[in-house]
Write an enzyme that holds these catalytic residues in place. Sequence first.
Site, PDB file in Angstrom:
ATOM      1  N   PRO A  77      -2.815  -0.253  -2.192  1.00 49.50           N
ATOM      2  CA  PRO A  77      -4.118  -0.931  -2.219  1.00 49.50           C
ATOM      3  C   PRO A  77      -3.998  -2.289  -2.894  1.00 49.50           C
ATOM      4  O   PRO A  77      -3.422  -2.422  -3.980  1.00 49.50           O
ATOM      5  CB  PRO A  77      -4.984   0.031  -3.036  1.00 49.50           C
ATOM      6  CG  PRO A  77      -4.405   1.372  -2.729  1.00 49.50           C
ATOM      7  CD  PRO A  77      -2.923   1.151  -2.615  1.00 49.50           C
ATOM      8  N   CYS A  78      -4.540  -3.312  -2.239  1.00 44.56           N
ATOM      9  CA  CYS A  78      -4.235  -4.684  -2.646  1.00 44.56           C
ATOM     10  C   CYS A  78      -5.392  -5.427  -3.300  1.00 44.56           C
ATOM     11  O   CYS A  78      -5.226  -6.564  -3.719  1.00 44.56           O
ATOM     12  CB  CYS A  78      -3.769  -5.486  -1.425  1.00 44.56           C
ATOM     13  SG  CYS A  78      -5.035  -5.625  -0.137  1.00 44.56           S
TER      14      CYS A  78
END
Length: 352
Positions: A77-78
């Site tokens: 997850p960025c």
Amino acid sequence: MQNVIGIDLFSGAGGMSLGAEMAGINVKYAIEKDAYAAQTYSYNHPSTIMKNIDIRDIDTIPQELINGKSVLFGGAPCQGFSTSNRRTNNRNNSENWLYKEFIRVLNLVKPDWTVFENVTGIVEMESGVFWQGIVSDFINAGYTCTYSILNAADFGVPQRRNRLFLIGSKNGRKINLEPKANAKIVKVRDALFDLPELRNGANIDVLAYNCEPDNEYACLMRNGYKKCSGHLVSKNSKYVLERYKYISQGQNWKSIPINLMQNYSNPNRCHTGIYYRLREDDASVVIGNYRKNMIIHPWSDRGLSVREAARLQSFPDSYEFKGPLGYQQQQVGNAVPPLLAKYVFEKIIEQM
């Protein structure tokens, strides 16, 4: 071509897997925590084992899946790494450490190749120290690493979207990922022109096309289809629609009269991507969270449909998104553009 097995971590709706399959990789296993994204993935990749589970609960990967050549890929997850999200852009955000789970599974699988994808902001975070630590973890796992920042628009995607790709080889090889020279830019007009005309709040999922395709990109996306799904549009309030009228292609919230922006405590601090109307004669801006950002259709006073956003991401029209509208929008916006991923995996295949 030899059979190359793929394993997708943090798969989302499956943009990277689709790109891998386009390149000839047999994606056999995927892990995704979000139930709706996992549902979308399973529907579109019925031959892949989908584990709808938190990656932290994975302690083994079936060995029969990784016999022969293999590549493990994905992106943690960025959101915490984004340069536009300063509040969580630091090492105290636990989500920023999920890449460690990628490394853990990498050590379980020990594939020939690995691809770690993320936002470009991860390189700049904490003056580069965080990124250096990530690269060191891949090297310590036994991988020779190279990395590149690629713009999706250079690879046939009608969207200017920079993504970071770290490529690791177990056999000491390096891959030089470069933009294609003199790449032809696919315009928003070519991506959207043949899709149905819609209104604010459109809620009929499957519709026929507006006309026959008149360009190579639209033909590629349609692949002979006569109708497709995803023609769903968020229903904006009247005051939002009134704002849209003042914005021409290529303009944003700054074109809106200040008296129509009174619900913002300080309108002058709005992000440049808010209320941006797409230009039909150029590639799109980053789609991302296109509903929250109120990205506007180039020639209609409304937001984008799921299918329109998917076209701008290079998902073919055969790809169906599942779950409530908000979740479908998030799945599309979060995805790696499949045509961009295809290029990366093709480069890996060339080295096998």
